[in-house]
Design a protein around this motif. Sequence first.
Motif, PDB file in Angstrom:
ATOM      1  N   LYS A 178       4.701   6.314   7.813  1.00  0.00           N
ATOM      2  CA  LYS A 178       5.690   6.641   8.845  1.00  0.00           C
ATOM      3  C   LYS A 178       7.099   6.800   8.270  1.00  0.00           C
ATOM      4  CE  LYS A 178       3.247   4.477  12.720  1.00  0.00           C
ATOM      5  NZ  LYS A 178       1.945   4.348  12.024  1.00  0.00           N
ATOM      6  N   GLY A 179       7.233   6.610   6.950  1.00  0.00           N
ATOM      7  CA  GLY A 179       8.536   6.791   6.322  1.00  0.00           C
ATOM      8  C   GLY A 179       9.446   5.589   6.379  1.00  0.00           C
ATOM      9  N   ALA A 180       8.897   4.410   6.644  1.00  0.00           N
ATOM     10  CA  ALA A 180       9.726   3.210   6.761  1.00  0.00           C
ATOM     11  C   ALA A 180      10.289   2.806   5.402  1.00  0.00           C
ATOM     12  CB  ALA A 180       8.908   2.061   7.347  1.00  0.00           C
ATOM     13  N   SER A 181      11.533   2.342   5.403  1.00  0.00           N
ATOM     14  CA  SER A 181      12.176   1.838   4.188  1.00  0.00           C
ATOM     15  C   SER A 181      11.703   0.409   3.927  1.00  0.00           C
ATOM     16  CB  SER A 181      13.690   1.853   4.344  1.00  0.00           C
ATOM     17  OG  SER A 181      14.095   0.922   5.339  1.00  0.00           O
ATOM     18  N   ASN A 182      12.019  -0.108   2.752  1.00  0.00           N
ATOM     19  CA  ASN A 182      11.666  -1.494   2.440  1.00  0.00           C
ATOM     20  C   ASN A 182      12.276  -2.457   3.453  1.00  0.00           C
ATOM     21  OD1 ASN A 182      10.363  -0.470   0.237  1.00  0.00           O
ATOM     22  ND2 ASN A 182      11.679  -1.408  -1.304  1.00  0.00           N
TER      23      ASN A 182
END
Length: 256
Positions: free
Chosen positions: A212-216
């Motif tokens: 989903k493109g989530a960042s750390n």
Amino acid sequence: MSRQKTLEQHDRLSLDMSPVGMTVMPATHVQETCHPCTQATLAFGCDLLQASSAILFWVDSAHFVQTIELTGTEADLLPEYFNNGFYTYDPLSIRKVLNGSNNVLMLDHERSHNSHDHNQIHDTFLQRHGIVDEINFLFRNENDAVALLSVMKRQVDRTPFPTDFQWEALRRYMEFTLQQHPQMRDRRICRALKEKFQLTNKEVEVVFLLEKGASNWEISEIMHIGVSTVKTHIVNILNKTGVGSRAAVAAYMRSL
């Protein structure tokens, strides 16, 4: 469709239920639309069986209800069923169906395994909502239970369920229709990631968030873990899958 709604559980509803303390609706968000696969299944089941109501319960591998999708069902039915404990007396309760071995269950047949007193209490609930009969279909993904469809006859439906019908064939057809639902896709991918790459449950959750493109930082907030732990999960995922970057992980997920 105006008759169809989706109830998305923000807090998972355990089906390993104790007699008291079970509350469903306050943790629930209602939407007016549901996935096309579900729309088709609900409509097909109701139209073919000439029934006016149906409810589809999506469950995860631990038998927690994730999502409830329904058609032709009044708003107070589920709150009363769960919050007032009527599920305790239901011969077709979700827990009983999921723990059983049958994929198609009829109300009249299951009533024979219930006590007379429990059937009487359950009957009062059905009568209050105009329900006269019910049939349940259990859908599986590689033998794992993933969803339960309850089709209900009401007094206004006039005709009873047919007595001579290919119920298993109908169940398999509806199960095939649901294969393109995101819930089914996620379960197939989850199994593949665990069996092919030996990912842990936490690592699988991180993979879905990477897709989903989530960042750390976002993964850290969603999973309630530290950013350093997120980085460790990602390193393990890259090592186990043999891909070179988080973008490659997301690309691989989109190819499945």
